[in-house]
Write an enzyme that holds these catalytic residues in place. Sequence first.
Site, mmCIF file in Angstrom:
data_model
loop_
_atom_site.group_PDB
_atom_site.id
_atom_site.type_symbol
_atom_site.label_atom_id
_atom_site.label_comp_id
_atom_site.label_asym_id
_atom_site.label_seq_id
_atom_site.Cartn_x
_atom_site.Cartn_y
_atom_site.Cartn_z
ATOM 1 N N HIS A 20 -5.236 -68.005 93.437
ATOM 2 C CA HIS A 20 -4.888 -66.574 93.444
ATOM 3 C C HIS A 20 -3.648 -66.296 94.285
ATOM 4 C CE1 HIS A 20 -8.327 -64.919 91.252
ATOM 5 N NE2 HIS A 20 -8.977 -65.959 91.750
ATOM 6 N N SER A 37 -10.985 -64.850 96.159
ATOM 7 C CA SER A 37 -10.851 -64.029 94.953
ATOM 8 C C SER A 37 -11.732 -62.790 94.948
ATOM 9 C CB SER A 37 -11.152 -64.880 93.725
ATOM 10 O OG SER A 37 -12.459 -65.407 93.802
ATOM 11 N N LYS A 87 -3.783 -68.284 85.601
ATOM 12 C CA LYS A 87 -3.725 -66.924 86.160
ATOM 13 C C LYS A 87 -2.268 -66.432 86.118
ATOM 14 C CE LYS A 87 -7.737 -67.914 89.133
ATOM 15 N NZ LYS A 87 -8.803 -67.584 88.184
HETATM 16 C C1 LIG Z 1 -10.001 -69.990 93.772
HETATM 17 C C2 LIG Z 1 -10.187 -70.522 92.390
HETATM 18 N N1 LIG Z 1 -10.162 -71.842 92.189
HETATM 19 C C3 LIG Z 1 -10.315 -72.377 90.969
HETATM 20 C C4 LIG Z 1 -10.528 -71.572 89.861
HETATM 21 C C5 LIG Z 1 -10.711 -72.211 88.524
HETATM 22 O O1 LIG Z 1 -9.510 -72.098 87.796
HETATM 23 P P1 LIG Z 1 -9.452 -72.514 86.277
HETATM 24 O O2 LIG Z 1 -9.677 -71.265 85.470
HETATM 25 O O3 LIG Z 1 -8.083 -73.084 86.100
HETATM 26 O O4 LIG Z 1 -10.510 -73.528 86.061
HETATM 27 C C6 LIG Z 1 -10.566 -70.187 90.007
HETATM 28 C C7 LIG Z 1 -10.803 -69.343 88.832
HETATM 29 O O5 LIG Z 1 -11.452 -68.341 88.846
HETATM 30 C C8 LIG Z 1 -10.389 -69.642 91.309
HETATM 31 O O6 LIG Z 1 -10.438 -68.329 91.503
#
Ligand SMILES: Cc1ncc(COP(=O)(O)O)c(C=O)c1O
Length: 399
Positions: free
Chosen positions: A215, A187, A246
């Site tokens: 992502h 990310s 997202k």
């Molecule tokens: C790669 C990744 N995994 C997990 C998450 C966590 O997602 P959630 O907002 O559903 O907890 C994010 C959120 O920023 C993320 O970028």
Amino acid sequence: MMEKLNARLTSELETFRREGVYKQLLYLEGPQAARVRMEGHGEVIVLSSNNYLGLCDVPEVVAAGKAALDRFGAGTASVRFICGTFTIHRELEAACARLVGTEASLSFVSCWNANEALPATLLGEEDLVISDQLNHASIIDGIRLAKAITKCQTGIYRHGDLVDLEEKLRAARDRRVRMVITDGVFSMEGAIAPLPDLAELCRRHDAVLVVDDSHATGVLGKTGRGTAEHFGMVGEVDVITSTLGKALGGAAGGFIASTGAVCDYLTQRARPQLFSNALPPTVAASALASVEFLERHPQRVETLRSNANYFREQLLASGFKPLPGETPIIPVILGETAKAIEMSRLLLSEGVFVTGFGYPVVPQGQARIRCQISAAHTREDLDQALAAIRKVGSRLGVT
Ligand SMILES: Cc1ncc(COP(=O)(O)O)c(C=O)c1O
């Protein structure tokens, strides 16, 4: 004691402000979209959201949430196995599995929760989990938790470094389960994991491959099915975790997609399933409507891709050096944290919302602004944002 704690925290908060790393929350007065109304700032163009497909305010997605509230009420008032689970959760889980190409899926209140549940539930003392150095914080914490709970062995391989990973897999021949976890799209960089090589390596060393596609779901591949579709490998990843917060409507929620046995075992044993409520039905219904919208409108993914390509090309033509890549995450490295925060502040005064990221979210000296592109952006939105970035960039001596 509380007084002492407050005094320490207040002093640390003052240090954050002095060092220019204090995060000021900004309040939106309407739905997330390509342009939003921000309290105190009027209308701004958003380059800061993971609203990749622009589904947060799509009428079908909003209406599905409202209808679920009428049908199911606010929630079940307990955890799934005790008080029942809504049929909308079963429908959502079938849709998520269909989207990413697995036998089954299980929803969680967030992908953070899903990532916390996975290694701690599936691994034991005889097992090993190895994680890419730049994996998301939820994976890192999930592994720390697994180590504390199960005493499994843990390891980290250098970012995307298959030689390093292979060495660690070779040294772990005696482990009952070898698990490798990677982000599908990183990310902070927008880089795509080398999935074909990772899958081949895992096959050769009999390791389970887990990909966090938060992502990539709705973003990568011709129809938005994620990293596996991008590489023509749908159905070849052992376990996929992803978010519903997202591209898929942006409300909240996450899921683990894998075999029926993995999902059933997690239903039986994952602590966030056993000791915490399920997704609210409103959120589950909006997420389901988002998956179905994506299935009916795969051209949204193409719009997203063409917007991201246009923005990247225009940045390059203006003399910026965005990190190379092919995702809608387009970071421009600036160096010091304070500079990234200053650029973000100046851009907001020009009506463009871009967040600056510094240490410890990214390595020291690699602070950046991160532009995130959406299918909802029009060319006019992108051109106006680019003009502001050029203006602020030249004022800060970035170009
Ligand atoms: C790669 C990744 N995994 C997990 C998450 C966590 O997602 P959630 O907002 O559903 O907890 C994010 C959120 O920023 C993320 O970028």
